[in-house]
Structure formats: structure tokens, C-alpha cells
Design a protein around this motif. Structure first.
Motif, PDB file in Angstrom:
ATOM      1  N   UNK A 196       0.836  -1.164   0.000  1.00 23.46           N
ATOM      2  CA  UNK A 196       0.000   0.000   0.000  1.00 23.46           C
ATOM      3  C   UNK A 196       0.889   1.238   0.000  1.00 23.46           C
ATOM      4  N   UNK A 197       0.412   2.289  -0.590  1.00 22.80           N
ATOM      5  CA  UNK A 197       1.122   3.565  -0.601  1.00 22.80           C
ATOM      6  C   UNK A 197       0.424   4.544   0.334  1.00 22.80           C
ATOM      7  N   UNK A 198       1.234   5.240   1.129  1.00 24.10           N
ATOM      8  CA  UNK A 198       0.719   6.274   2.020  1.00 24.10           C
ATOM      9  C   UNK A 198       1.561   7.524   1.871  1.00 24.10           C
ATOM     10  N   UNK A 199       0.958   8.651   2.082  1.00 25.86           N
ATOM     11  CA  UNK A 199       1.675   9.930   2.049  1.00 25.86           C
ATOM     12  C   UNK A 199       2.334  10.128   3.413  1.00 25.86           C
ATOM     13  N   UNK A 200       3.668  10.288   3.426  1.00 21.29           N
ATOM     14  CA  UNK A 200       4.411  10.447   4.674  1.00 21.29           C
ATOM     15  C   UNK A 200       5.405  11.597   4.563  1.00 21.29           C
ATOM     16  N   UNK A 201       5.826  12.055   5.729  1.00 18.72           N
ATOM     17  CA  UNK A 201       6.845  13.088   5.841  1.00 18.72           C
ATOM     18  C   UNK A 201       7.929  12.575   6.775  1.00 18.72           C
ATOM     19  N   UNK A 202       9.185  12.733   6.377  1.00 14.06           N
ATOM     20  CA  UNK A 202      10.330  12.417   7.221  1.00 14.06           C
ATOM     21  C   UNK A 202      11.034  13.728   7.532  1.00 14.06           C
ATOM     22  N   UNK A 203      11.105  14.053   8.828  1.00 11.17           N
ATOM     23  CA  UNK A 203      11.713  15.314   9.276  1.00 11.17           C
ATOM     24  C   UNK A 203      12.948  15.050  10.130  1.00 11.17           C
ATOM     25  N   UNK A 204      13.985  15.861   9.908  1.00  9.77           N
ATOM     26  CA  UNK A 204      15.149  15.903  10.789  1.00  9.77           C
ATOM     27  C   UNK A 204      14.839  16.998  11.814  1.00  9.77           C
ATOM     28  N   UNK A 205      14.601  16.602  13.062  1.00  6.89           N
ATOM     29  CA  UNK A 205      14.182  17.560  14.082  1.00  6.89           C
ATOM     30  C   UNK A 205      15.347  18.379  14.637  1.00  6.89           C
ATOM     31  N   UNK A 206      16.572  17.937  14.447  1.00  2.00           N
ATOM     32  CA  UNK A 206      17.732  18.705  14.906  1.00  2.00           C
ATOM     33  C   UNK A 206      18.048  19.816  13.905  1.00  2.00           C
ATOM     34  N   UNK A 207      18.140  19.457  12.633  1.00  2.00           N
ATOM     35  CA  UNK A 207      18.435  20.439  11.588  1.00  2.00           C
ATOM     36  C   UNK A 207      17.192  21.206  11.142  1.00  2.00           C
ATOM     37  N   UNK A 243      20.471   4.595  21.420  1.00  2.00           N
ATOM     38  CA  UNK A 243      19.130   5.128  21.199  1.00  2.00           C
ATOM     39  C   UNK A 243      18.545   5.610  22.518  1.00  2.00           C
ATOM     40  N   UNK A 244      18.132   6.865  22.552  1.00  2.00           N
ATOM     41  CA  UNK A 244      17.557   7.432  23.770  1.00  2.00           C
ATOM     42  C   UNK A 244      16.034   7.557  23.698  1.00  2.00           C
ATOM     43  N   UNK A 245      15.465   7.473  22.480  1.00  2.00           N
ATOM     44  CA  UNK A 245      14.019   7.584  22.327  1.00  2.00           C
ATOM     45  C   UNK A 245      13.571   6.804  21.104  1.00  2.00           C
ATOM     46  N   UNK A 246      12.588   5.948  21.284  1.00  2.00           N
ATOM     47  CA  UNK A 246      11.924   5.249  20.183  1.00  2.00           C
ATOM     48  C   UNK A 246      10.451   5.188  20.555  1.00  2.00           C
ATOM     49  N   UNK A 247       9.634   5.873  19.757  1.00  2.00           N
ATOM     50  CA  UNK A 247       8.223   5.971  20.101  1.00  2.00           C
ATOM     51  C   UNK A 247       7.370   5.832  18.845  1.00  2.00           C
ATOM     52  N   UNK A 248       6.361   4.989  18.952  1.00  2.02           N
ATOM     53  CA  UNK A 248       5.349   4.865  17.914  1.00  2.02           C
ATOM     54  C   UNK A 248       4.072   5.380  18.546  1.00  2.02           C
ATOM     55  N   UNK A 249       3.537   6.468  17.994  1.00  3.48           N
ATOM     56  CA  UNK A 249       2.405   7.134  18.619  1.00  3.48           C
ATOM     57  C   UNK A 249       1.432   7.588  17.541  1.00  3.48           C
ATOM     58  N   UNK A 250       0.296   6.945  17.459  1.00  2.47           N
ATOM     59  CA  UNK A 250      -0.707   7.340  16.475  1.00  2.47           C
ATOM     60  C   UNK A 250      -0.178   7.276  15.068  1.00  2.47           C
ATOM     61  N   UNK A 251      -0.022   8.434  14.430  1.00  7.46           N
ATOM     62  CA  UNK A 251       0.451   8.453  13.046  1.00  7.46           C
ATOM     63  C   UNK A 251       1.920   8.879  12.945  1.00  7.46           C
ATOM     64  N   UNK A 252       2.687   8.800  14.061  1.00  8.02           N
ATOM     65  CA  UNK A 252       4.097   9.212  14.057  1.00  8.02           C
ATOM     66  C   UNK A 252       5.003   8.126  14.618  1.00  8.02           C
ATOM     67  N   UNK A 253       6.202   8.073  14.052  1.00  8.51           N
ATOM     68  CA  UNK A 253       7.270   7.235  14.584  1.00  8.51           C
ATOM     69  C   UNK A 253       8.439   8.164  14.821  1.00  8.51           C
ATOM     70  N   UNK A 287      11.554  12.090  12.772  1.00  3.38           N
ATOM     71  CA  UNK A 287      10.166  11.679  12.922  1.00  3.38           C
ATOM     72  C   UNK A 287       9.600  11.387  11.531  1.00  3.38           C
ATOM     73  N   UNK A 288       8.881  10.272  11.422  1.00  6.36           N
ATOM     74  CA  UNK A 288       8.118   9.953  10.213  1.00  6.36           C
ATOM     75  C   UNK A 288       6.656  10.102  10.596  1.00  6.36           C
ATOM     76  N   UNK A 289       5.939  10.919   9.861  1.00  8.82           N
ATOM     77  CA  UNK A 289       4.519  11.136  10.124  1.00  8.82           C
ATOM     78  C   UNK A 289       3.701  10.692   8.930  1.00  8.82           C
ATOM     79  N   UNK A 290       2.654   9.967   9.214  1.00  5.92           N
ATOM     80  CA  UNK A 290       1.720   9.486   8.212  1.00  5.92           C
ATOM     81  C   UNK A 290       0.648  10.552   8.033  1.00  5.92           C
ATOM     82  N   UNK A 291       0.546  11.101   6.847  1.00  7.07           N
ATOM     83  CA  UNK A 291      -0.401  12.191   6.594  1.00  7.07           C
ATOM     84  C   UNK A 291      -1.831  11.718   6.371  1.00  7.07           C
ATOM     85  N   UNK A 292      -2.032  10.417   6.320  1.00  3.89           N
ATOM     86  CA  UNK A 292      -3.373   9.903   6.045  1.00  3.89           C
ATOM     87  C   UNK A 292      -4.096   9.448   7.308  1.00  3.89           C
TER      88      UNK A 292
END
Length: 126
Positions: free
Chosen positions: A1-12, A83-93, A111-116
Motif C-alpha cells: 500500500x502507498x501512504x503519504x508520509x513526511x520524514x523530518x530531521x528535528x535537529x536540523x 538510542x535514547x528515544x523510540x516511540x510509535x504514537x498514532x500516526x508518528x514514529x 520523525x516519520x509522520x503518516x499524513x493519512x
């Protein structure tokens, strides 16, 4: 399946990927394929694979030290991962880790967020 996602670098504070990702069910988890980056997501850990001019493979587990490597045309470089944090929460990893080689380290936070608005847990744990 294809989903619309965003991958963000939260430090930069940088957008790494924004588009359609191929989501596949794998044994005990899911694979999220975003162009040259793949996240293999499991309940207790994550494998990040990146293929461009070099190949990076990182095995990450929350609150644990693990290993990874970078393969280049000049050879393979082994890395220590913390690794200091690994969280799967709703539509975010979300993952926050350090790569360590010798006396040098570098912090990463993605963070990877599922836009759907489809809960990742439903894909991974069912």
C-alpha cells in the motif's frame, strides 16, 4: 500500500522526504520505503537503511546500545549506536539516537509522520 508520509530531521529542522511511501507488512512489523531510505519498524526497534553514494544500515532499540555500519567505496565503517528515544504514537514514529565512532559522536532525531491519519500500530501489531 502507498501512504503519504513526511520524514523530518528535528535537529536540523529539515524536511528529508515528503511524498508517497510504499508500506509493506514484514515479519513482526512494517517496512516504509521512501526513495533511498527504508525504515523497518518493529514494536521494540527500528532498522534504518539508506542507499545513496554509500549504504548505511543502523539497528536501533530504545534505551539500548546497538551497532550499525556505513559502506563506502573505500570500505566498511562500523558504528556504535545509542538510542535514547523510540516511540510509535498514532500516526508518528520518532527516533532519537547517537552514532559513535571512537571519541566522536553525532546526535540524530527524526520523525516519520503518516499524513493519512492511519495509526501505525494497526499496521505493525496486527
Amino acid at each position: 500500500m502507498n501512504l503519504k508520509v513526511t520524514l523530518m530531521d528535528l535537529i536540523q529542522k529539515e524536511l528529508i522526504f515528503d511524498g508517497w511511501a510504499l508500506i509493506k507488512k514484514i515479519k513482526n512489523g512494517i517496512s516504509i520505503e521512501m526513495d533511498t531510505i527504508t525504515w523497518k519498524v518493529y514494536e521494540k526497534g527500528l532498522i534504518i537503511e539508506s542507499k545513496s553514494d554509500y549504504k548505511v544500515v543502523l539497528m536501533l532499540k530504545d534505551q539500548s546500545q546497538t551497532k550499525g555500519n556505513i559502506e563506502t567505496e573505500f570500505g566498511c565503517l562500523d558504528l556504535q549506536c545509542e538510542t535514547s528515544l523510540y516511540r510509535i504514537n498514532g500516526n508518528c514514529i520518532e527516533i532519537k539516537y547517537q552514532l559513535i565512532q571512537g571519541n566522536e559522536s553525532q546526535l540524530f532525531h527524526f520523525i516519520v509522520a503518516n499524513k493519512e491519519d492511519l495509526a501505525w500500530q494497526a499496521l505493525i501489531f496486527n
